[in-house]
Motif scaffolding. Sequence first.
Motif, PDB file in Angstrom:
ATOM      1  N   MET A   3       0.823  -1.211   0.000  1.00 50.98           N
ATOM      2  CA  MET A   3       0.000   0.000   0.000  1.00 50.98           C
ATOM      3  C   MET A   3       0.858   1.263   0.000  1.00 50.98           C
ATOM      4  SD  MET A   3      -1.484  -0.452   3.793  1.00 50.98           S
ATOM      5  CE  MET A   3      -0.547  -1.238   5.044  1.00 50.98           C
ATOM      6  N   CYS A   4       0.210   2.349  -0.439  1.00 54.70           N
ATOM      7  CA  CYS A   4       0.910   3.622  -0.494  1.00 54.70           C
ATOM      8  C   CYS A   4       0.858   4.262   0.890  1.00 54.70           C
ATOM      9  CB  CYS A   4       0.237   4.556  -1.497  1.00 54.70           C
ATOM     10  SG  CYS A   4       0.179   3.878  -3.157  1.00 54.70           S
ATOM     11  N   GLN A   5       1.961   4.803   1.313  1.00 52.61           N
ATOM     12  CA  GLN A   5       1.977   5.501   2.595  1.00 52.61           C
ATOM     13  C   GLN A   5       2.723   6.814   2.427  1.00 52.61           C
ATOM     14  OE1 GLN A   5       4.567   4.418   5.949  1.00 52.61           O
ATOM     15  NE2 GLN A   5       2.711   3.820   7.039  1.00 52.61           N
ATOM     16  N   LYS A   6       2.100   7.858   3.001  1.00 54.80           N
ATOM     17  CA  LYS A   6       2.715   9.174   2.890  1.00 54.80           C
ATOM     18  C   LYS A   6       4.086   9.160   3.565  1.00 54.80           C
ATOM     19  CE  LYS A   6       1.049  13.911   3.288  1.00 54.80           C
ATOM     20  NZ  LYS A   6       1.569  14.331   2.011  1.00 54.80           N
ATOM     21  N   ASN A   7       5.060   9.708   2.880  1.00 57.55           N
ATOM     22  CA  ASN A   7       6.399   9.777   3.467  1.00 57.55           C
ATOM     23  C   ASN A   7       6.376  10.667   4.691  1.00 57.55           C
ATOM     24  OD1 ASN A   7       7.450   8.196   1.450  1.00 57.55           O
ATOM     25  ND2 ASN A   7       7.994   9.949   0.174  1.00 57.55           N
ATOM     26  N   ARG A   8       6.887  10.172   5.764  1.00 51.71           N
ATOM     27  CA  ARG A   8       6.999  11.012   6.945  1.00 51.71           C
ATOM     28  C   ARG A   8       8.022  12.104   6.648  1.00 51.71           C
ATOM     29  NH1 ARG A   8       8.554   7.022  10.783  1.00 51.71           N
ATOM     30  NH2 ARG A   8       7.273   5.427   9.806  1.00 51.71           N
ATOM     31  N   ASN A   9       7.715  13.288   7.130  1.00 49.05           N
ATOM     32  CA  ASN A   9       8.604  14.410   6.818  1.00 49.05           C
ATOM     33  C   ASN A   9       9.858  14.316   7.663  1.00 49.05           C
ATOM     34  OD1 ASN A   9       9.414  16.582   5.449  1.00 49.05           O
ATOM     35  ND2 ASN A   9       8.022  18.051   6.406  1.00 49.05           N
ATOM     36  N   ARG A  10      10.718  13.442   7.235  1.00 49.62           N
ATOM     37  CA  ARG A  10      11.916  13.200   8.021  1.00 49.62           C
ATOM     38  C   ARG A  10      13.026  14.128   7.545  1.00 49.62           C
ATOM     39  NH1 ARG A  10      13.227   8.117   6.647  1.00 49.62           N
ATOM     40  NH2 ARG A  10      11.124   7.323   6.431  1.00 49.62           N
ATOM     41  N   VAL A  11      12.963  15.373   7.999  1.00 49.67           N
ATOM     42  CA  VAL A  11      14.047  16.280   7.618  1.00 49.67           C
ATOM     43  C   VAL A  11      15.212  16.011   8.555  1.00 49.67           C
ATOM     44  CG1 VAL A  11      14.675  18.665   7.161  1.00 49.67           C
ATOM     45  CG2 VAL A  11      12.290  17.962   7.029  1.00 49.67           C
ATOM     46  N   LYS A  12      16.241  15.444   8.002  1.00 54.17           N
ATOM     47  CA  LYS A  12      17.384  15.167   8.866  1.00 54.17           C
ATOM     48  C   LYS A  12      18.330  16.349   8.771  1.00 54.17           C
ATOM     49  CE  LYS A  12      18.302  10.776   7.800  1.00 54.17           C
ATOM     50  NZ  LYS A  12      19.398   9.926   7.444  1.00 54.17           N
ATOM     51  N   ALA A  13      17.802  17.503   9.199  1.00 53.50           N
ATOM     52  CA  ALA A  13      18.577  18.705   8.992  1.00 53.50           C
ATOM     53  C   ALA A  13      19.613  18.870  10.089  1.00 53.50           C
ATOM     54  CB  ALA A  13      17.638  19.907   8.963  1.00 53.50           C
ATOM     55  N   LYS A  14      20.840  18.892   9.671  1.00 54.48           N
ATOM     56  CA  LYS A  14      21.912  19.210  10.609  1.00 54.48           C
ATOM     57  C   LYS A  14      22.622  20.411  10.014  1.00 54.48           C
ATOM     58  CE  LYS A  14      22.827  14.728  12.623  1.00 54.48           C
ATOM     59  NZ  LYS A  14      22.895  13.480  11.868  1.00 54.48           N
ATOM     60  N   ILE A  15      22.355  21.561  10.599  1.00 59.50           N
ATOM     61  CA  ILE A  15      22.901  22.796  10.049  1.00 59.50           C
ATOM     62  C   ILE A  15      23.770  23.482  11.103  1.00 59.50           C
ATOM     63  CG2 ILE A  15      22.302  24.983   8.916  1.00 59.50           C
ATOM     64  CD1 ILE A  15      21.193  22.530   7.463  1.00 59.50           C
ATOM     65  N   HIS A  16      25.025  23.601  10.791  1.00 66.50           N
ATOM     66  CA  HIS A  16      25.950  24.295  11.684  1.00 66.50           C
ATOM     67  C   HIS A  16      26.977  25.013  10.823  1.00 66.50           C
ATOM     68  CE1 HIS A  16      24.401  21.865  15.004  1.00 66.50           C
ATOM     69  NE2 HIS A  16      24.566  20.809  14.236  1.00 66.50           N
ATOM     70  N   PHE A  17      27.303  26.239  11.193  1.00 61.36           N
ATOM     71  CA  PHE A  17      28.397  26.883  10.470  1.00 61.36           C
ATOM     72  C   PHE A  17      29.197  27.763  11.420  1.00 61.36           C
ATOM     73  CE2 PHE A  17      27.334  31.412   9.815  1.00 61.36           C
ATOM     74  CZ  PHE A  17      26.048  31.428  10.309  1.00 61.36           C
ATOM     75  N   PHE A  18      30.440  27.944  11.072  1.00 60.06           N
ATOM     76  CA  PHE A  18      31.320  28.790  11.863  1.00 60.06           C
ATOM     77  C   PHE A  18      32.410  29.302  10.936  1.00 60.06           C
ATOM     78  CE2 PHE A  18      35.098  29.100  14.786  1.00 60.06           C
ATOM     79  CZ  PHE A  18      34.709  30.307  15.346  1.00 60.06           C
ATOM     80  N   ALA A  19      32.526  30.654  10.883  1.00 55.85           N
ATOM     81  CA  ALA A  19      33.470  31.239   9.940  1.00 55.85           C
ATOM     82  C   ALA A  19      34.101  32.473  10.573  1.00 55.85           C
ATOM     83  CB  ALA A  19      32.750  31.616   8.656  1.00 55.85           C
ATOM     84  N   SER A  20      35.255  32.841  10.046  1.00 56.42           N
ATOM     85  CA  SER A  20      35.874  34.054  10.592  1.00 56.42           C
ATOM     86  C   SER A  20      36.385  34.953   9.467  1.00 56.42           C
ATOM     87  CB  SER A  20      37.019  33.700  11.552  1.00 56.42           C
ATOM     88  OG  SER A  20      38.225  33.548  10.841  1.00 56.42           O
ATOM     89  N   PHE A  21      36.591  36.212   9.821  1.00 57.43           N
ATOM     90  CA  PHE A  21      37.173  37.157   8.882  1.00 57.43           C
ATOM     91  C   PHE A  21      38.594  37.453   9.353  1.00 57.43           C
ATOM     92  CE2 PHE A  21      38.296  41.283   7.227  1.00 57.43           C
ATOM     93  CZ  PHE A  21      37.852  41.205   5.912  1.00 57.43           C
TER      94      PHE A  21
END
Length: 405
Positions: A264-282
């Motif tokens: 059967m068809c099943q709606k995809n669970r909204n599994r956002v595996k978001a891993k967002i990290h940033f670090f920068a310098s000038f």
Amino acid sequence: MLALCIQVIAVLVICAAGTENRDVSTVFSAWNMGDKPLHEQLAMVYKEMENLKNEQAVMKQKHEVMSQALPYCSQPPLNTDVDMNLTSLSGGEHLFNTLSQFEDEEGSGEDEHEAGVDPCHHYTALDQVWRATNYTTKKVVCDRSMQWKGWYRLFYRGKTIQMPERCVRKEMCGTHSPLWLVGGHPRIRDGVVTRKVCGNWRNNCCLYKSTPIQVKACIGNYYVYKFVKPVVCHSAYCADINTLVCGKCRKSESCITRDKITWMCQKNRNRVKAKIHFFASFPGQISGKVNKIVYRKVFVNQGRAFNYRTGIFRAPVSGVYQFFFSTQTGGSGPTDLWLVINGYWMAVSHSNVQGPNSVGNLSTYMTTLRKGATVYVTHNRGRSWANTSSNTIIFGGSLLMVRKI
Ligand SMILES: *[C@@H]1O[C@H](CO)[C@@H](O)[C@H](O)[C@H]1NC(C)=O
Ligand SMILES: *[C@@H]1O[C@H](CO)[C@@H](O)[C@H](O)[C@H]1NC(C)=O
Ligand SMILES: *[C@@H]1O[C@H](CO)[C@@H](O)[C@H](O)[C@H]1NC(C)=O
Ligand SMILES: *[C@@H]1O[C@H](CO)[C@@H](O)[C@H](O)[C@H]1NC(C)=O
């Protein structure tokens, strides 16, 4: 047959010996570079280790293919009375084939030049009603007599269908021994996988261990198979009639099953595996107005949401974000750095000290952002100081949690 096997084993041994010798000599040459700087030696050794790992993987693959096929060498692939029964069932017209896959391997390399072409868009449609798992034998087909080439997609009267993932009763799929896919279908992110294929006969779901095939999941809930000649006649690749429903699933759905019978068809669970990290310098000095500080020295950019060419962070998903930014100033009057979100000046890192003193000032800001929101730091007045290793002018942030707005 036996001779063929010995030949194959001999080739395997020669291959193994060949690669070993080469690697050992190269590794030795790496160790002998005593006059080279240490980092070059290390780089060389690492490279060799990579090569060794790759070769090992290739050898392992070869070994797997061999061990798939070798059992047929030491013992006859088929029990003789099965032979006879199959032959008699097919009216004696079709000779029984007990050839192993090796005889087909010549010329099987010809597909290799197609590497880079996505089989999801380059396949042959195979729409044969008799392949269905509910088709009782009226004609007896043998896929060994097909000239297989490249990738195939299964259809049933124009509708997408999949191979069965479980044993199929004998005499179905228009043949004597129906072939089914062992180990299930892959997911899209798996790419091309190799799966075993079994043929049911004599109440043994895998009496015939057929040649493994490659399978790929495609966007749009269908699969492509790289069919090859199966090891025996009469066997044929099946199309599981129960999976017809999968062709009706939407793009946002996947076709699931517990028992491999009911799908059967099943709606995809909204599994956002978001891993967002940033670090920068000038790594320099800034004075006066600078619209966007281009933090070009990037330490972390997990999720690639920070653009080091523009200095702009763009929220890839909606959620709660935390940012931090800092400066260091000294005796040059008030200095202001502002965190700018969607064009609005939201938080300042301000410092003002006199004389020879210098001071750093770190500011943080936490907020909920919509997907696509932009964040950067502007230098509004004063003078900020950093060198290549001080990391005093920095900008960073993290996605703390995904949240729909
Ligand atoms: C083959 O057929 C004979 C007679 O029809 C039967 O006795 C025997 O069990 C069969 N063998 C197999 C492996 O099905
Ligand atoms: C097999 O299943 C299909 C789809 O449910 C159906 O249309 C067809 O009549 C069935 N064929 C047989 C032989 O039962
Ligand atoms: C650091 O920033 C805060 C907030 O803008 C400000 O009140 C404080 O005076 C600053 N510290 C110095 C030493 O300038
Ligand atoms: C950068 O500045 C720090 C702090 O003033 C100093 O200790 C360091 O030597 C400087 N490094 C370079 C490469 O100029």
